[in-house]
Write a protein that holds these residues in place. Sequence first.
Motif, short mmCIF file in Angstrom:
data_model
loop_
_atom_site.label_atom_id
_atom_site.label_comp_id
_atom_site.label_asym_id
_atom_site.label_seq_id
_atom_site.Cartn_x
_atom_site.Cartn_y
_atom_site.Cartn_z
N PRO A 57 -41.38 60.69 -38.97
CA PRO A 57 -40.90 59.51 -39.41
C PRO A 57 -40.92 59.21 -40.87
O PRO A 57 -40.07 58.60 -41.62
N GLY A 58 -41.89 60.05 -41.69
CA GLY A 58 -41.94 59.89 -43.14
C GLY A 58 -40.93 61.14 -43.82
O GLY A 58 -40.89 60.93 -45.03
N ASP A 59 -40.10 61.85 -43.11
CA ASP A 59 -39.39 62.63 -43.65
C ASP A 59 -38.24 61.86 -44.34
O ASP A 59 -37.63 60.78 -43.96
N LYS B 292 -36.36 56.41 -42.86
CA LYS B 292 -36.21 56.53 -44.35
C LYS B 292 -34.70 56.40 -44.85
O LYS B 292 -34.50 56.15 -45.88
N VAL B 293 -33.55 56.93 -43.85
CA VAL B 293 -32.46 56.74 -44.12
C VAL B 293 -31.93 55.47 -44.44
O VAL B 293 -31.13 54.92 -45.19
N ALA B 294 -32.57 54.44 -43.68
CA ALA B 294 -32.27 53.18 -43.58
C ALA B 294 -32.63 52.60 -44.80
O ALA B 294 -32.10 51.64 -45.57
N GLU B 295 -33.90 52.97 -45.28
CA GLU B 295 -34.27 52.67 -46.43
C GLU B 295 -33.75 53.05 -47.80
O GLU B 295 -33.36 52.31 -48.86
N ALA B 296 -33.10 54.21 -47.48
CA ALA B 296 -32.24 54.86 -48.69
C ALA B 296 -31.09 53.95 -49.06
O ALA B 296 -30.48 53.61 -49.92
N VAL B 297 -30.25 53.52 -47.92
CA VAL B 297 -29.05 52.64 -47.74
C VAL B 297 -29.56 51.02 -48.42
O VAL B 297 -28.66 50.70 -49.43
N ARG B 298 -30.51 50.84 -48.29
CA ARG B 298 -30.87 49.50 -48.46
C ARG B 298 -31.16 49.53 -50.24
O ARG B 298 -30.84 48.48 -50.90
N VAL C 281 -27.49 63.42 -45.78
CA VAL C 281 -28.29 63.82 -44.35
C VAL C 281 -27.62 65.19 -43.89
O VAL C 281 -28.45 66.24 -43.72
N ASN C 282 -26.31 65.39 -43.63
CA ASN C 282 -25.67 66.51 -43.16
C ASN C 282 -25.92 67.78 -43.87
O ASN C 282 -26.21 68.74 -43.36
N GLU D 219 -32.67 64.71 -53.05
CA GLU D 219 -31.88 63.71 -53.44
C GLU D 219 -32.18 62.30 -52.60
O GLU D 219 -32.14 61.16 -53.38
N LEU D 220 -32.35 62.46 -51.40
CA LEU D 220 -32.76 61.42 -50.82
C LEU D 220 -34.12 60.88 -51.08
O LEU D 220 -34.26 59.61 -51.18
N ARG D 221 -35.04 62.00 -51.49
CA ARG D 221 -36.15 61.24 -51.69
C ARG D 221 -36.27 60.65 -53.08
O ARG D 221 -36.91 59.61 -53.31
#
Length: 390
Positions: free
Chosen positions: A131-133, A139-145, A171-172, A178-180
């Motif tokens: 879940p924390g990755d 986390k991807v939802a948080e990145a979009v937000r 993601v792909n 970069e996501l982090r």
Amino acid sequence: MVENYAKLGIYDNILQTIGKTPLVRLRKIERYFNLKNELYAKVEFFNPGGSIKDRIGKYMIEGAKREGKIVEGGVIVEPTSGNTGVGLALVAADEGYMTVFTMPDKMSTEKELLLKAMGAFVIRTPTAVAPGDPNSYYKVAEAVRNLIWKKGQAISREELKEIVEHVQWLVNEERLDELRAILEEEVEETPYAYIPNQYFNRYNPLAHYETTAREIWEQTGGEIDYLFAGIGTGGTITGIGRYLKERKKDVKIIGVDPVGSIYSLVKKGMSLEEALKKAHPYLVEGIGEDLLPETVDLSLVDDMVVVNDQEAFAMTRFLARKEGILAGGSSGAALYGAVKYLKEKGVEGKKVVVIFPDTGRNYLTKVFNDEWLIANGFEVDDEKVLEVLR
């Protein structure tokens, strides 16, 4: 006869049709498995979005509006196995919000297409990550937000599309650094993007306390003895369990957990850290977790029963043929768990309710597809699998 039909109503919008779902006696299941109990299903696919999650979608957004967490022109972003997304998409379509949903790649194609049909953007993420990755669907939802917050104002649909496509590419391509960086950058919170976060939203169990549980209590005349429900976010079993136990102390609340989830392990007393070491992927959708949400209160759960994918899928398919109820895999899991528990514990003469969360139409290419089952190593002779329960 005419009096057997439900009373027809006229509504101002689709959201007014959420709830008031039927309780259906499963007489053929009772006879086939020789159960000495009255077995009822709370059939939640009668909700307009096809699942029990319509209830929490409505409650969470109504709560967010009251608290100023989202405003007109805002974007609802949510990690979802699909059904909560549909519930939120219903609200968004009615009230004019845009939506983005992050979804693990194990979830059915039908769910993705359904969300897109309702105007949502969907980002697919890996299933087998913690879940924390940074590339987990949480986390991807948080990145979009965060990327929307960074704009500091309401954005257009075209701007949102660009953000979604960029994040999906990250993601792909597994651009985790970069996501982090997006997740760690400090940005000012705005009401133009909001994650309801069904796993930590108090309106999730409250929706079931105030609606689902009240309906069950009224439909059974308060004579319910056992309730069986799968545990995903835990909002359903927590809200219903709390309401029922306030009115009938000896009612039994039984949780159904898939093999690979942590709930049954934690309920037995295992530490969260140890339970997480034993967690592993499974294919039934919408129940089980590899985290412990704030929306679940396991103290309300009297006992747990564990069901594997094969058992869940066989019962789901059998239910459609035997009772004409086309429900999803989590419904089959809950029903299998109920039959197994009642038989093993020698329970007789009780009124039992099983929660059927969603429709089987979301799983036609998977659970109801012999080729998919065989390709994934499952037995397609459902009666053979279920013989152990007779």
